[in-house]
Design an enzyme around this catalytic site. Structure first.
Site, PDB file in Angstrom:
ATOM      1  N   HIS A 178      77.735  36.339  63.329  1.00  0.00           N
ATOM      2  CA  HIS A 178      77.127  36.488  61.871  1.00  0.00           C
ATOM      3  C   HIS A 178      77.213  35.138  61.219  1.00  0.00           C
ATOM      4  CE1 HIS A 178      78.643  37.123  58.088  1.00  0.00           C
ATOM      5  NE2 HIS A 178      78.975  38.779  58.238  1.00  0.00           N
ATOM      6  N   GLU A 206      71.112  40.652  58.264  1.00  0.00           N
ATOM      7  CA  GLU A 206      71.997  39.948  56.788  1.00  0.00           C
ATOM      8  C   GLU A 206      71.084  38.804  56.509  1.00  0.00           C
ATOM      9  OE1 GLU A 206      75.706  41.769  57.079  1.00  0.00           O
ATOM     10  OE2 GLU A 206      75.812  40.478  58.478  1.00  0.00           O
ATOM     11  N   ASN A 226      83.295  45.336  58.438  1.00  0.00           N
ATOM     12  CA  ASN A 226      83.579  43.754  58.328  1.00  0.00           C
ATOM     13  C   ASN A 226      85.062  43.305  57.875  1.00  0.00           C
ATOM     14  OD1 ASN A 226      83.943  41.207  59.420  1.00  0.00           O
ATOM     15  ND2 ASN A 226      81.303  40.672  58.374  1.00  0.00           N
ATOM     16  N   LYS A 268      86.021  40.495  58.073  1.00  0.00           N
ATOM     17  CA  LYS A 268      85.791  38.834  57.423  1.00  0.00           C
ATOM     18  C   LYS A 268      87.246  38.742  57.483  1.00  0.00           C
ATOM     19  CE  LYS A 268      81.976  39.399  54.356  1.00  0.00           C
ATOM     20  NZ  LYS A 268      81.036  38.540  54.332  1.00  0.00           N
ATOM     21  N   GLU A 272      78.223  33.680  59.011  1.00  0.00           N
ATOM     22  CA  GLU A 272      79.095  32.730  58.132  1.00  0.00           C
ATOM     23  C   GLU A 272      79.801  32.154  59.993  1.00  0.00           C
ATOM     24  OE1 GLU A 272      81.664  36.467  56.547  1.00  0.00           O
ATOM     25  OE2 GLU A 272      80.471  36.286  55.181  1.00  0.00           O
ATOM     26  N   GLY A 282      78.198  38.611  50.792  1.00  0.00           N
ATOM     27  CA  GLY A 282      78.880  38.707  49.304  1.00  0.00           C
ATOM     28  C   GLY A 282      78.641  38.266  48.175  1.00  0.00           C
ATOM     29  N   SER A 324      75.781  43.046  50.636  1.00  0.00           N
ATOM     30  CA  SER A 324      76.213  43.128  49.127  1.00  0.00           C
ATOM     31  C   SER A 324      75.821  44.903  49.260  1.00  0.00           C
ATOM     32  CB  SER A 324      75.559  42.727  48.937  1.00  0.00           C
ATOM     33  OG  SER A 324      75.999  41.245  48.046  1.00  0.00           O
TER      34      SER A 324
HETATM   35  C1  PEP Z   1      79.212  40.800  56.002  1.00  0.00           C
HETATM   36  O1  PEP Z   1      80.115  40.045  55.844  1.00  0.00           O
HETATM   37  O2  PEP Z   1      78.426  40.958  57.050  1.00  0.00           O
HETATM   38  C2  PEP Z   1      78.666  41.098  54.870  1.00  0.00           C
HETATM   39  C3  PEP Z   1      77.669  41.772  54.311  1.00  0.00           C
HETATM   40  O3  PEP Z   1      79.362  40.854  53.404  1.00  0.00           O
HETATM   41  P1  PEP Z   1      78.966  41.500  51.757  1.00  0.00           P
HETATM   42  O4  PEP Z   1      78.840  43.271  52.009  1.00  0.00           O
HETATM   43  O5  PEP Z   1      80.417  41.804  51.134  1.00  0.00           O
HETATM   44  O6  PEP Z   1      77.446  41.246  51.655  1.00  0.00           O
END
Ligand code: PEP
Length: 240
Positions: free
Chosen positions: A91, A164, A8, A10, A93, A170, A202
């Protein structure tokens, strides 16, 4: 079940990053199903670059509406039209910055299913919810609405879940093995073991193999590390 790795990007990336990361990806074959979800603007370029390879291109969002007078939106039909194979919905975000509700997430999933695109449905709890012992009930509430679509035929070949935890995205602080395994068990108990459940939060080259070895983990959703060709390649290898 074959492992899945979903990148992803983003709101990151450029034509130069597409060249760098996707050209590197194409030099290898992986045993896992690997896809990259790029910003809308780059979908066509990514699809062209990965044509004829095992890799699939995804979107990070989709409109909850069908084609029509919805300025600025992108429909599921359009995603399919440009060669996209899947989309991420829900997601954290999007829930946080764009006030996306559980209802809107289900509507988006329904639009994807209508046109035959695979969906990665994100669920996750906040730190406050976890700290107050409400993590499980929050996830179950997010999952509950899926049953209407499942009853209409949305099987494990049509969507997967990405667990998640919001506090792990992040932040560089992945959930522990015990936390991941416990929540994946909850999700599989709720939906059925045949639905793939990915972990996101992460994930890096350094922890990908141990996370994917946990019971109930069918793959990973990778944010930041999916923009780094070397890191992402190692994560894909770990999935094999
Ligand atoms: C994500 O954007 O779904 C995500 C898990 O980000 P990161 O791996 O950077 O934590």
């Amino acid at each position: 079940m074959r492992k899945q790795v979903v990148g992803n990007w983003k709101m990151n990336g450029s034509t130069a990053v597409i060249d760098e990361v996707l050209d590197a990806l194409k030099t290898e074959r992986h045993a896992a199903d690997v896809s990259v979800s790029v910003p809308y603007l780059y979908l066509g370029g990514a699809v062209a670059k990965l044509a004829g390879t095992q890799y699939r291109v995804g979107a990070q969002n989709v409109s909850e509406f069908g084609d029509g007078a919805y300025t600025g939106e992108v429909s599921a039909r359009m995603l399919k039209d440009v060669g996209c194979s899947l989309a991420i919905v829900g997601h954290s975000e999007r829930r946080r910055y764009f006030a996306e509700s559980d209802e809107a997430v289900i509507a988006k999933l329904a639009r994807l299913l209508e046109v035959g695109l695979y969906a990665v449905v994100c669920v996750g709890e906040t730190l406050a919810e976890r700290d107050s012992g409400r993590a499980e009930s929050r996830i179950e509430a997010q999952l509950a609405r899926l049953h209407t679509l499942m009853a209409r035929g949305a099987g494990p070949d049509r969507f997967c879940i990405a667990y998640e935890p919001v506090w792990a995205i992040g932040t560089g602080r992945a959930a522990s093995g015990d936390q991941i395994a416990a929540m994946h068990e909850v999700i599989k108990r709720h939906l059925g073991a045949s639905y793939a459940v990915l972990y996101g939060g992460s994930v890096k080259a350094a922890n990908a193999a141990s996370i994917m070895a946990l019971p109930g983990v069918d793959g990973v959703l990778v944010g930041g590390a999916s923009l780094d060709a070397r890191e992402f390649g190692e994560i894909c290898r770990a999935a094999g």
